[in-house]
Design a protein around this motif. Structure first.
Motif, short mmCIF file in Angstrom:
data_model
loop_
_atom_site.label_atom_id
_atom_site.label_comp_id
_atom_site.label_asym_id
_atom_site.label_seq_id
_atom_site.Cartn_x
_atom_site.Cartn_y
_atom_site.Cartn_z
N ALA A 192 7.23 -4.74 7.08
CA ALA A 192 5.63 -5.50 6.21
C ALA A 192 4.82 -5.68 7.22
O ALA A 192 3.81 -5.65 7.71
CB ALA A 192 6.17 -6.92 6.58
N ASP A 193 4.91 -6.27 8.53
CA ASP A 193 3.81 -6.35 9.60
C ASP A 193 3.34 -4.85 10.29
O ASP A 193 1.93 -4.31 10.20
CB ASP A 193 4.15 -7.11 10.72
CG ASP A 193 4.63 -8.32 10.54
OD1 ASP A 193 4.01 -8.29 9.87
OD2 ASP A 193 5.49 -8.62 11.67
N PHE A 194 4.02 -3.62 10.66
CA PHE A 194 3.76 -2.00 11.03
C PHE A 194 3.13 -1.47 9.82
O PHE A 194 1.07 -1.18 10.33
CB PHE A 194 4.98 -1.50 10.56
CG PHE A 194 4.50 -0.53 11.47
CD1 PHE A 194 4.53 0.32 12.38
CD2 PHE A 194 5.02 0.64 10.44
CE1 PHE A 194 4.22 1.88 12.76
CE2 PHE A 194 4.31 1.95 10.26
CZ PHE A 194 4.66 2.50 11.63
N VAL A 195 3.17 -1.82 8.59
CA VAL A 195 2.54 -1.42 7.37
C VAL A 195 1.15 -2.07 7.30
O VAL A 195 0.50 -1.60 6.92
CB VAL A 195 3.24 -1.22 5.98
CG1 VAL A 195 2.52 -1.26 4.52
CG2 VAL A 195 4.32 -0.23 6.18
N ALA A 196 1.36 -3.60 7.69
CA ALA A 196 0.13 -4.32 6.91
C ALA A 196 -1.26 -3.53 7.99
O ALA A 196 -2.00 -3.85 8.03
CB ALA A 196 -0.07 -5.67 7.13
N ALA A 243 4.91 0.79 0.57
CA ALA A 243 5.30 -0.71 1.36
C ALA A 243 6.72 -1.08 2.05
O ALA A 243 6.56 -0.72 3.36
CB ALA A 243 4.27 -1.75 1.31
N PRO A 244 7.62 -0.72 1.14
CA PRO A 244 9.18 -0.91 1.85
C PRO A 244 9.41 0.70 2.29
O PRO A 244 10.62 0.29 2.37
CB PRO A 244 9.95 -0.99 0.60
CG PRO A 244 8.95 -1.72 -0.28
CD PRO A 244 6.99 -1.00 -0.75
N ALA A 245 8.25 1.66 2.25
CA ALA A 245 9.07 3.24 3.12
C ALA A 245 10.53 3.40 2.48
O ALA A 245 10.73 4.30 2.50
CB ALA A 245 9.70 2.15 4.30
N ARG A 246 10.01 3.47 0.88
CA ARG A 246 10.57 4.22 -0.14
C ARG A 246 9.84 5.69 -0.32
O ARG A 246 8.72 5.32 -0.27
CB ARG A 246 10.87 3.73 -1.23
CG ARG A 246 11.73 2.33 -1.20
CD ARG A 246 12.52 1.76 -2.57
NE ARG A 246 10.49 0.88 -2.90
CZ ARG A 246 9.97 0.19 -3.73
NH1 ARG A 246 11.41 -0.39 -4.56
NH2 ARG A 246 9.48 -0.24 -4.38
N PRO A 265 0.66 -1.55 0.09
CA PRO A 265 0.26 0.14 0.13
C PRO A 265 1.02 0.91 0.03
O PRO A 265 1.97 1.20 0.30
CB PRO A 265 -0.84 -0.46 1.07
CG PRO A 265 0.16 -0.59 2.37
CD PRO A 265 0.72 -1.85 1.14
N LEU A 266 0.12 2.04 -0.23
CA LEU A 266 0.79 3.64 -0.56
C LEU A 266 0.79 4.81 0.65
O LEU A 266 -0.81 4.38 1.35
CB LEU A 266 0.54 4.47 -1.40
CG LEU A 266 1.32 3.48 -2.67
CD1 LEU A 266 0.92 4.68 -3.98
CD2 LEU A 266 2.11 3.14 -3.22
#
Length: 105
Positions: free
Chosen positions: A94-98, A42-45, A7-8
């Motif tokens: 990944a868990d934080f973003v999810a 999602a990878p914080a880029r 996600p963005l």
């Protein structure tokens, strides 16, 4: 550059956070490019936004993840806009973003 990974996570000029399921919904759901301050995939880029009102485009602004900045901005959003709610406590990105709340859910 590659396409942002969903996600963005976007922040407006009031530091309010919006999490969109994919790039198409983020671009369709964002009206004014001048209200965008910062965004991440999602990878914080980091993301950049260009375009006109009601016709915005998102792109990666860099390949280096900015996880600490993303986590800080999410915490600021929770403190400023969701009083009493804490950001996700997951240590893995990944868990934080999810665990972030999505638009439309």
């Amino acid at each position: 550059m590659t396409t942002p990974t969903a996600p963005l996570i976007l922040f407006d000029d009031d530091h309010y956070m919006y999490v969109f399921e994919d790039q198409a919904s983020a671009e369709a759901g964002w009206e004014m490019p001048d209200e965008f301050t910062v965004g991440f995939d999602a990878p914080a880029r980091p993301l950049s936004m260009t375009g006109e009102p009601l016709d915005v485009r998102l792109a990666l602004a860099g390949e280096v993840p900015e996880e600490a900045e993303l986590r800080r901005l999410v915490a600021d959003h929770c403190r400023g806009h969701l009083r009493g709610q804490v950001p996700p406590q997951a240590t893995a990105l990944a868990d934080f973003v999810a665990a972030l709340p999505r638009e439309g859910r």
